[in-house]
Design a protein around this motif. Structure first.
Motif, mmCIF file in Angstrom:
data_model
loop_
_atom_site.group_PDB
_atom_site.id
_atom_site.type_symbol
_atom_site.label_atom_id
_atom_site.label_comp_id
_atom_site.label_asym_id
_atom_site.label_seq_id
_atom_site.Cartn_x
_atom_site.Cartn_y
_atom_site.Cartn_z
ATOM 1 N N SER A 131 -14.720 -33.119 20.017
ATOM 2 C CA SER A 131 -15.393 -34.309 20.910
ATOM 3 C C SER A 131 -16.020 -33.731 22.249
ATOM 4 O O SER A 131 -15.783 -32.364 22.317
ATOM 5 C CB SER A 131 -14.200 -35.082 21.597
ATOM 6 N N VAL A 132 -16.807 -34.285 22.958
ATOM 7 C CA VAL A 132 -17.651 -33.916 24.022
ATOM 8 C C VAL A 132 -16.515 -33.369 25.072
ATOM 9 O O VAL A 132 -16.974 -32.341 25.622
ATOM 10 C CB VAL A 132 -18.469 -34.871 24.480
ATOM 11 N N HIS A 186 -14.072 -29.011 28.014
ATOM 12 C CA HIS A 186 -12.743 -28.341 28.653
ATOM 13 C C HIS A 186 -12.882 -26.956 28.189
ATOM 14 O O HIS A 186 -12.439 -25.777 29.028
ATOM 15 C CB HIS A 186 -11.616 -28.832 28.189
ATOM 16 N N GLU A 187 -13.505 -26.488 26.954
ATOM 17 C CA GLU A 187 -13.615 -25.234 26.532
ATOM 18 C C GLU A 187 -14.698 -24.478 27.133
ATOM 19 O O GLU A 187 -14.573 -23.224 27.735
ATOM 20 C CB GLU A 187 -13.919 -25.548 24.993
ATOM 21 N N GLN A 188 -15.519 -25.296 27.420
ATOM 22 C CA GLN A 188 -16.824 -24.600 28.438
ATOM 23 C C GLN A 188 -16.214 -24.391 29.524
ATOM 24 O O GLN A 188 -16.557 -23.088 30.389
ATOM 25 C CB GLN A 188 -18.222 -25.396 28.382
ATOM 26 N N ARG A 244 -14.363 -20.367 33.732
ATOM 27 C CA ARG A 244 -13.247 -19.993 34.560
ATOM 28 C C ARG A 244 -12.921 -18.649 34.409
ATOM 29 O O ARG A 244 -12.532 -17.813 35.299
ATOM 30 C CB ARG A 244 -12.149 -20.869 34.694
ATOM 31 N N ALA A 245 -12.714 -18.241 33.198
ATOM 32 C CA ALA A 245 -12.179 -16.878 32.735
ATOM 33 C C ALA A 245 -13.317 -15.831 33.214
ATOM 34 O O ALA A 245 -12.946 -14.717 33.691
ATOM 35 C CB ALA A 245 -12.167 -17.012 31.268
ATOM 36 N N LYS A 246 -14.733 -16.204 33.198
ATOM 37 C CA LYS A 246 -15.629 -15.108 33.586
ATOM 38 C C LYS A 246 -15.735 -15.187 35.120
ATOM 39 O O LYS A 246 -15.952 -13.925 35.490
ATOM 40 C CB LYS A 246 -17.163 -15.800 33.086
ATOM 41 N N LEU A 247 -15.246 -16.232 35.864
ATOM 42 C CA LEU A 247 -15.229 -16.163 37.248
ATOM 43 C C LEU A 247 -14.159 -15.273 37.888
ATOM 44 O O LEU A 247 -14.198 -14.493 38.505
ATOM 45 C CB LEU A 247 -15.108 -17.725 37.958
ATOM 46 N N ARG A 250 -10.501 -33.355 36.874
ATOM 47 C CA ARG A 250 -10.850 -34.832 36.805
ATOM 48 C C ARG A 250 -11.388 -35.381 35.680
ATOM 49 O O ARG A 250 -11.264 -36.503 35.389
ATOM 50 C CB ARG A 250 -11.911 -35.065 37.778
ATOM 51 N N LEU A 251 -11.612 -34.497 34.554
ATOM 52 C CA LEU A 251 -11.985 -35.126 33.201
ATOM 53 C C LEU A 251 -10.696 -35.417 32.617
ATOM 54 O O LEU A 251 -10.420 -36.019 31.852
ATOM 55 C CB LEU A 251 -12.500 -33.988 32.372
#
Length: 82
Positions: free
Chosen positions: A2-3, A8-10, A15-18, A81-82
């Motif tokens: 699902s979108v 959430h995955e993106q 967040r992991a890269k940040l 919030r999603l």
């Protein structure tokens, strides 16, 4: 998929890269502080010479770390919030 789950995955990947960038930035600040100490200790004088760029680099990296932390916080709150 699902979108919403893709979002959430993106967000998790962002967040992991940040977090990774924040860790690298903090390590860079630590290394610059170690360089400052090495320079000062090596000269062992009242007024040691320190490259003028060193303080600016430490300050800019500190600002970068703050911005990365704020970005990670925003991504987390938006995802919640999603």
């Amino acid at each position: 998929m699902s979108v919403l789950s893709e979002l959430h995955e993106q967000f998790s990947a962002a967040r992991a890269k940040l977090i990774e960038a924040t860790e690298h930035t903090k390590r860079a600040v630590d290394l610059l502080n170690e360089a400052r100490k090495a320079i000062v200790d090596a000269h062992a004088q009242a007024e040691p010479w320190v490259p003028p760029q060193l303080d600016g680099a430490i300050e800019r990296l500190g600002s970068d770390a703050d911005r990365l932390s704020a970005a990670e916080d925003l991504v987390s709150r938006y995802e919640a919030r999603l």
